[in-house]
Write a protein that holds these residues in place. Sequence first.
Motif, PDB file in Angstrom:
ATOM      1  N   LEU A 146       5.129 -25.019 -34.613  1.00 29.41           N
ATOM      2  CA  LEU A 146       5.213 -24.313 -35.986  1.00 29.41           C
ATOM      3  C   LEU A 146       4.758 -25.711 -36.736  1.00 29.41           C
ATOM      4  N   PRO A 147       4.063 -25.359 -38.231  1.00 28.45           N
ATOM      5  CA  PRO A 147       4.160 -27.055 -38.671  1.00 28.45           C
ATOM      6  C   PRO A 147       6.050 -26.988 -38.485  1.00 28.45           C
ATOM      7  N   PRO A 148       6.659 -28.352 -38.675  1.00 30.51           N
ATOM      8  CA  PRO A 148       7.634 -28.661 -39.432  1.00 30.51           C
ATOM      9  C   PRO A 148       8.647 -27.901 -40.654  1.00 30.51           C
ATOM     10  N   GLU A 149       8.270 -27.421 -41.932  1.00 26.83           N
ATOM     11  CA  GLU A 149       8.108 -27.154 -42.792  1.00 26.83           C
ATOM     12  C   GLU A 149       8.159 -25.700 -42.492  1.00 26.83           C
ATOM     13  N   GLN A 150       7.687 -25.409 -42.167  1.00 24.72           N
ATOM     14  CA  GLN A 150       7.840 -23.746 -41.236  1.00 24.72           C
ATOM     15  C   GLN A 150       8.983 -23.166 -41.059  1.00 24.72           C
ATOM     16  N   VAL A 151       9.871 -23.836 -40.631  1.00 31.85           N
ATOM     17  CA  VAL A 151      11.146 -23.587 -39.548  1.00 31.85           C
ATOM     18  C   VAL A 151      12.440 -23.777 -40.004  1.00 31.85           C
ATOM     19  N   GLY A 175      11.561 -32.132 -38.231  1.00 30.79           N
ATOM     20  CA  GLY A 175      10.885 -33.402 -39.052  1.00 30.79           C
ATOM     21  C   GLY A 175      10.863 -32.370 -40.588  1.00 30.79           C
ATOM     22  N   ASN A 176      12.174 -32.125 -40.762  1.00 36.34           N
ATOM     23  CA  ASN A 176      12.414 -31.254 -42.208  1.00 36.34           C
ATOM     24  C   ASN A 176      13.977 -31.205 -42.611  1.00 36.34           C
ATOM     25  N   ASN A 177      14.055 -31.052 -43.836  1.00 34.11           N
ATOM     26  CA  ASN A 177      15.672 -30.474 -44.409  1.00 34.11           C
ATOM     27  C   ASN A 177      16.154 -29.778 -44.113  1.00 34.11           C
ATOM     28  N   ASN A 178      15.157 -28.333 -44.126  1.00 29.16           N
ATOM     29  CA  ASN A 178      15.578 -27.113 -44.047  1.00 29.16           C
ATOM     30  C   ASN A 178      17.248 -26.773 -43.206  1.00 29.16           C
ATOM     31  N   LEU A 179      17.577 -26.619 -43.983  1.00 31.90           N
ATOM     32  CA  LEU A 179      19.350 -26.440 -43.468  1.00 31.90           C
ATOM     33  C   LEU A 179      20.013 -25.729 -44.333  1.00 31.90           C
ATOM     34  N   THR A 416      23.293 -30.267 -44.810  1.00 31.79           N
ATOM     35  CA  THR A 416      22.241 -29.983 -46.727  1.00 31.79           C
ATOM     36  C   THR A 416      21.267 -30.497 -46.267  1.00 31.79           C
ATOM     37  N   GLU A 417      20.314 -29.663 -47.766  1.00 30.29           N
ATOM     38  CA  GLU A 417      18.415 -29.230 -47.370  1.00 30.29           C
ATOM     39  C   GLU A 417      18.745 -30.778 -48.515  1.00 30.29           C
ATOM     40  N   ASP A 418      19.393 -30.994 -48.804  1.00 29.02           N
ATOM     41  CA  ASP A 418      19.254 -32.254 -50.276  1.00 29.02           C
ATOM     42  C   ASP A 418      19.178 -33.775 -49.173  1.00 29.02           C
ATOM     43  N   PRO A 419      18.658 -34.311 -49.423  1.00 26.89           N
ATOM     44  CA  PRO A 419      18.173 -35.815 -48.811  1.00 26.89           C
ATOM     45  C   PRO A 419      18.237 -36.597 -49.401  1.00 26.89           C
ATOM     46  N   ALA A 420      18.638 -36.737 -49.982  1.00 28.20           N
ATOM     47  CA  ALA A 420      19.754 -37.721 -51.450  1.00 28.20           C
ATOM     48  C   ALA A 420      21.251 -37.695 -51.395  1.00 28.20           C
ATOM     49  N   LYS A 421      21.743 -36.275 -50.172  1.00 30.63           N
ATOM     50  CA  LYS A 421      22.797 -36.892 -49.743  1.00 30.63           C
ATOM     51  C   LYS A 421      23.339 -36.946 -47.903  1.00 30.63           C
ATOM     52  N   VAL A 422      22.414 -37.471 -47.650  1.00 31.80           N
ATOM     53  CA  VAL A 422      22.339 -38.349 -46.187  1.00 31.80           C
ATOM     54  C   VAL A 422      22.305 -39.314 -46.175  1.00 31.80           C
ATOM     55  N   PRO A 423      22.482 -40.500 -45.694  1.00 28.33           N
ATOM     56  CA  PRO A 423      22.788 -41.870 -45.405  1.00 28.33           C
ATOM     57  C   PRO A 423      21.412 -41.745 -44.266  1.00 28.33           C
ATOM     58  N   ALA A 424      20.050 -42.040 -45.078  1.00 27.61           N
ATOM     59  CA  ALA A 424      18.715 -42.577 -44.421  1.00 27.61           C
ATOM     60  C   ALA A 424      18.675 -43.705 -43.949  1.00 27.61           C
ATOM     61  N   ASP A 425      19.773 -44.417 -44.632  1.00 28.99           N
ATOM     62  CA  ASP A 425      19.168 -45.825 -43.592  1.00 28.99           C
ATOM     63  C   ASP A 425      20.089 -45.819 -42.256  1.00 28.99           C
ATOM     64  N   GLU A 437      11.321 -36.787 -46.689  1.00 27.43           N
ATOM     65  CA  GLU A 437      11.717 -36.803 -48.118  1.00 27.43           C
ATOM     66  C   GLU A 437      11.926 -35.381 -49.447  1.00 27.43           C
ATOM     67  N   ARG A 438      10.641 -34.735 -48.368  1.00 24.45           N
ATOM     68  CA  ARG A 438      10.716 -33.625 -49.220  1.00 24.45           C
ATOM     69  C   ARG A 438      11.971 -32.327 -49.581  1.00 24.45           C
ATOM     70  N   LYS A 439      12.657 -31.965 -50.586  1.00 26.88           N
ATOM     71  CA  LYS A 439      14.009 -31.130 -49.769  1.00 26.88           C
ATOM     72  C   LYS A 439      13.723 -30.370 -49.610  1.00 26.88           C
ATOM     73  N   GLY A 440      14.676 -29.734 -48.711  1.00 27.14           N
ATOM     74  CA  GLY A 440      14.295 -28.671 -47.984  1.00 27.14           C
ATOM     75  C   GLY A 440      15.130 -27.332 -48.056  1.00 27.14           C
ATOM     76  N   LEU A 441      15.257 -26.444 -47.707  1.00 23.16           N
ATOM     77  CA  LEU A 441      15.277 -25.039 -47.979  1.00 23.16           C
ATOM     78  C   LEU A 441      16.633 -24.236 -47.822  1.00 23.16           C
ATOM     79  N   ALA A 442      17.359 -23.916 -49.334  1.00 22.63           N
ATOM     80  CA  ALA A 442      19.144 -23.679 -48.743  1.00 22.63           C
ATOM     81  C   ALA A 442      18.490 -22.148 -49.433  1.00 22.63           C
ATOM     82  N   THR A 443      19.807 -21.198 -48.812  1.00 19.52           N
ATOM     83  CA  THR A 443      19.570 -19.685 -48.093  1.00 19.52           C
ATOM     84  C   THR A 443      18.747 -18.801 -48.971  1.00 19.52           C
TER      85      THR A 443
END
Length: 779
Positions: A146-151, A175-179, A416-425, A437-443
Amino acid sequence: MSLIHPHPHYKPYQSAAGGWGSARSVMHILWHEQALTTATPALLKQNKPKGFACVSCAWAKPGNPHALEFCENGAKATAWEVTRLRTGPEFFARHSLTELRGWTDNALEQHGRLTHPLRYDPLSDRYQETTWAEAYAGIARQLKALPPEQVVFYASGRASLEASFMYQLLARAYGNNNLPDSSNMCHESTSVGLQESIGVPVGTVTLEDFEHTDCIFFFGQNVGSNSPRMLHPLQEARKRQVPIITFNPLRERGLERFVNPQSPVEMIGPESTVISTQYHQVKIGGDLAAVTGIIKAVLALEAQQGGVLDHGFIAEHTDGIDSLRGLVDSQSWEVLERHSGLSRTAMEAAATVYARSERVMVIFGMGITQHRKGVDAVQMLVNLLLLRGNIGRPGAGICPVRGHSNVQGQRTVGITEDPAKVPADKLLALFNIRVPERKGLATVDTCEGILDGSVKGFIGMGGNFLRAIPDTDRMEPAWADLTLNVQVATKLNRTHLVPGQHTWLLPCLGHIEIDRQEGIEQVYSTEDSTGVMRAWQGTTEPASEHLRSEVAIIAGLAEHTLHGDCQVPWDAWRHDYALIRTAISATYPDIFHDMETRMWQQGGFRRPLAASERKWHTDTGKARFLAPQSLEEDPDTRVDADRRDVLNLMTLRSNDQFNTTIYGYEDRFRGVSGTRSVLFLNRSDVVRLGFAAGDWVSVRTAIEPQVRREVGPLQILVYDIPEGCAAGYYPECNPLVPLWHHAERSKVPAAKSIPVTLHRAEPGQEDLAYALDEADQVR
């Protein structure tokens, strides 16, 4: 689905919350789950040092616990988990999923603990036993295809800090922020609103603040059923003559009177503690107007006598008060009364007590957050507190009451689905994981993706997603189109009965059970709703030798699925949870430094909250008065004023449930027994709409007529609820909530305000037996 139960009846409950009613309810659940010998010793260790955290709500655990540090619903949750009842492979050999979909929620979970990993066989329509190796390999095969964005990786809010941290790493390495998580369905409005207003996404109140407060405001939260342990500090506050001012559409017994079941003197005596000194039955969706009215009265008192506002605090620490004044001045008392359902006198009474109190707390629940303007409502509560400097002061502050046991904590460690709220570094440096970088899916996004086919894979770390979400009747058919459906659970629930093309049901250890990895007992940690982190460990033997911990399941999925340069030592972490905590500390050092030591100290350790120190991490560097554009909490559900047949419905929980888990059919505080097929209505509405108490009706959503949303039959119960309002049980009424009907900016389903119409229906079960004549039904 049938909700039939022997001898349903209604009899108004006259006793206080707690007391013998609570004690009898605990004994009943222990007997019903055949858990007297297993749950009783466990309860002595519940919420205690070297014991386990309650698997029910996230309310704070005191550093100096009571002898019995559990409430009625906490005891039910414990009995539910340590039950002797089992649901093994032989059960599924006897029952197809088609048959089981006809069972009630209570019957499914009450059958007992899952014992073996299972895979759905579409030919037989049954779950069949599999091995963990086969499950991991089969799931990994689908994930790789499956493509990561679909999970989607869903978390229910019960997983530990350790498991939650690993789970979000798994999603991001995949590969996603779908959390999405259960916060999306309840308190995301809080997180958004508080962040914008005071610079932190969580409440500022601690248990110690209850000892210093001199006034408490309560909005939209049923403490007696949803967080009963809070009744103890509330009772202590009332003994100090602290006023408690409540705003709630229904009169809930836990906010009226309480008898401490741990006090022999109170149990044998006739007296009870009065909890609310003012009880205002605001109409559904009327909180924004009610708080505006209180603020209007406070500003009037300041103009009349001076010394009411904290001008020094406002000048130094806030901005935006002029916009708030502008809103308040533009609202007439007539408009405020109409929108709130309260009299001017009621709002002025609340304002008078607020104005003379030095340390004020505001406690609120989903009656505030689950509206289209839920974020605005949260911010209006903050506005009220800021007027008198009631943020960053002992005994004062804002207190959202969270649901699941670690729902706040899992957000803290990255769910969280928002990558801005994660310490990516940090994730890149420590684990070589590049946060997408792409914002993930919320409920809500996830549900939309399942409906339109863009979501093909779903992994659920606990929970009962299909029952918890809105628009249930539209979602269930679409769910069957999933390519991959993986559910990690302790008991069978409705979501497990709607399979996708490839479906696995993976049984996990409960947090009450001893978690041994290679023979070594592990500990776990959680964050409560006041931001305190504590260490815990299970105390009972696992329900089956085939169970695996959440940590072990996540590690197994990661090892079989991920490839490339991810540098997470999954296997080492599975065998030693202290290594996970070391990684958490390295990723979030400001919060979790020295975690391994501090989590064991008495009372645990609290996360740093800048707002508690009057440091404001907002866009302006100050606490912000934020005024709403309108006092209508649900403007998009407005119907023609001439439609007098439309009522405003809210969903609610019974005394015998926690979220989607239905322990039984006794809503003791509301006097309903043996059924959940009821609709609570005001007497005037029943009469003017041409019905009578006891009539059966179907309930239909009164907007978006091209989509038929209907629940029933439900039996009318005349009740003490404001005119024009109605109430029905969650999750049974979820099909009435359109998916698009959610809070702005937070996407929390607006389940506390649904416009509905009533239609005569055939009886659905044995009629309610009324203990009193119709004229006496309203308390």
